[in-house]
Design a protein around this motif. Structure first.
Motif, PDB file in Angstrom:
ATOM      1  N   LYS B   7       0.717  -1.138  -0.013  1.00  0.00           N
ATOM      2  CA  LYS B   7       0.004   0.066  -0.192  1.00  0.00           C
ATOM      3  C   LYS B   7       0.785   1.152  -0.166  1.00  0.00           C
ATOM      4  O   LYS B   7       0.684   2.245  -0.726  1.00  0.00           O
ATOM      5  N   ILE B  10       2.525   1.642  -3.405  1.00  0.00           N
ATOM      6  CA  ILE B  10       1.484   2.261  -4.671  1.00  0.00           C
ATOM      7  C   ILE B  10       1.304   3.669  -4.261  1.00  0.00           C
ATOM      8  O   ILE B  10       1.440   4.565  -5.365  1.00  0.00           O
ATOM      9  N   ARG B  11       1.081   3.988  -3.161  1.00  0.00           N
ATOM     10  CA  ARG B  11       0.852   5.578  -2.797  1.00  0.00           C
ATOM     11  C   ARG B  11       2.095   6.106  -3.142  1.00  0.00           C
ATOM     12  O   ARG B  11       1.919   7.414  -3.659  1.00  0.00           O
ATOM     13  N   LEU B  14       2.310   6.723  -6.917  1.00  0.00           N
ATOM     14  CA  LEU B  14       1.163   7.440  -7.341  1.00  0.00           C
ATOM     15  C   LEU B  14       1.668   9.058  -7.034  1.00  0.00           C
ATOM     16  O   LEU B  14       1.423   9.891  -7.918  1.00  0.00           O
ATOM     17  N   LEU B  75      -0.068  -0.846 -12.197  1.00  0.00           N
ATOM     18  CA  LEU B  75      -0.057  -1.495 -10.810  1.00  0.00           C
ATOM     19  C   LEU B  75       0.260  -2.847 -10.539  1.00  0.00           C
ATOM     20  O   LEU B  75       1.027  -3.230  -9.509  1.00  0.00           O
ATOM     21  N   GLN B 124      -4.131  -0.471 -15.357  1.00  0.00           N
ATOM     22  CA  GLN B 124      -3.989   0.869 -14.562  1.00  0.00           C
ATOM     23  C   GLN B 124      -2.599   1.325 -14.653  1.00  0.00           C
ATOM     24  O   GLN B 124      -1.739   1.000 -14.072  1.00  0.00           O
ATOM     25  N   LEU B 129      -3.302   7.122 -14.112  1.00  0.00           N
ATOM     26  CA  LEU B 129      -3.841   7.309 -12.659  1.00  0.00           C
ATOM     27  C   LEU B 129      -3.510   8.677 -12.110  1.00  0.00           C
ATOM     28  O   LEU B 129      -4.244   9.356 -11.394  1.00  0.00           O
ATOM     29  N   ILE B 133      -5.920  11.571 -10.743  1.00  0.00           N
ATOM     30  CA  ILE B 133      -5.457  12.263  -9.429  1.00  0.00           C
ATOM     31  C   ILE B 133      -5.529  13.844  -9.518  1.00  0.00           C
ATOM     32  O   ILE B 133      -5.985  14.477  -8.654  1.00  0.00           O
ATOM     33  N   LEU B 138      -7.561  13.755  -5.839  1.00  0.00           N
ATOM     34  CA  LEU B 138      -7.927  12.596  -5.078  1.00  0.00           C
ATOM     35  C   LEU B 138      -6.677  12.549  -3.970  1.00  0.00           C
ATOM     36  O   LEU B 138      -5.579  13.307  -4.011  1.00  0.00           O
ATOM     37  N   ASN B 139      -7.049  11.757  -2.991  1.00  0.00           N
ATOM     38  CA  ASN B 139      -6.162  11.887  -1.687  1.00  0.00           C
ATOM     39  C   ASN B 139      -5.319  10.649  -2.084  1.00  0.00           C
ATOM     40  O   ASN B 139      -5.368   9.702  -2.685  1.00  0.00           O
ATOM     41  N   LEU B 140      -3.913  10.960  -1.250  1.00  0.00           N
ATOM     42  CA  LEU B 140      -2.883   9.741  -1.372  1.00  0.00           C
ATOM     43  C   LEU B 140      -2.688   9.202  -0.047  1.00  0.00           C
ATOM     44  O   LEU B 140      -2.960   9.665   1.115  1.00  0.00           O
TER      45      LEU B 140
END
Lengths: 140, 140
Positions: B7, B10-11, B14, B75, B124, B129, B133, B138-140
């Motif tokens: 997690k 990925i964050r 991004l 991803l 993805q 992405l 965002i 969008l939030n990260l």
DNA sequence: TGTAAAAAGGATAAAAACATCCTTTATTGA
DNA sequence: TCAATAAAGGATGTTTTTATCCTTTTTACA
């Protein structure tokens, strides 16, 4: 995806489901059959019994089994009992504040996806799975 | 579903994807931004850099960034790098012998399901992405 | 050329998951 | 009633994951 506990739990429930009605199985028997550590499996079975997802009787001739009601439960309930509701409900990226209002970058995709998973898991009834196990001689 | 490492990874990717081209970010900056432990994140970034999924430069003014090539990865590659291929490939019930020939009770359902997941994850693309965002804040 | 910045790498620590062992409780049957 | 059986419950140990810390290497720039 699932924790080891959860995998063992699902397999144990399916094993119990494939027993003739009226037959019980002890921890050792189940553990041998599934090839998993017996004392660890015992904890998982206790947890499932406490939650009412499987049934048990103590003493000689005792063991674990599924009541007709137990056999009507679904995979989602088993998974939820052991791994908790996070798989279907928590943000896939682990963001505490993630919501429809403040979505993470994967929110929409993840939700669509998990709706499908949720539906599948809730419609996988234990007794139906047991039927196909018998019919197709599937492994546990 | 994903490990914490995954997690975070990925964050972080991004986040790097949402930087202006030419801008680099250090571990501390990324960790602060994502609100995750910096030394732990450092290990994950190292792993991703080693695998060629992100780029880095040492020394003053250095840091992490995505090359155009990095931004074209998907991803699935990130997840595979950190959590390994099991999510998409190992038996969901953990049976070593599970296969098309000797399937577990969830084999068919799991496979259908994971084909969909696999397709989604492979399509993805990081830079796409990043676009959404920016566009949707969008939030990260 | 030397110093500071920042990633890379290695060693260690804390927490959670996985696993084992021992005691207690309930039940059966002699 | 007593001995044996089997689940329930509690305590403990091991491994993996998560997290921290310290040293080394690379690079920029004064």
């Amino acid at each position: 995806m699932f924790s080891k506990s959860c995998k063992y739990g699902i397999r144990a429930v399916l094993f119990l489901a494939s027993l003739e009605t009226g037959i019980r199985a002890g921890v050792k028997e189940i553990a041998t059959e599934l090839n998993v550590p017996a004392p660890f499996l015992a904890k998982i079975l206790q947890q499932l019994a406490k939650a009412g997802l499987i049934s048990s009787v103590k003493g000689p001739g005792g063991g674990f089994y599924l009541s007709p009601e137990n056999a009507d439960s679904n995979l989602s309930e088993i998974i939820n009992c052991i791994d908790g509701p996070d798989l279907l409900h928590a943000c896939v990226l682990g963001l505490p504040a993630c919501s429809h209002k403040h979505p993470c970058p994967l929110h929409v995709q993840a939700n669509a996806f998990r709706q499908g998973l949720k539906f599948q898991l809730e419609h996988q009834i234990i007794k139906d799975l047991a039927l196909s196990i018998k019919k197709e001689h599937l492994n546990l």
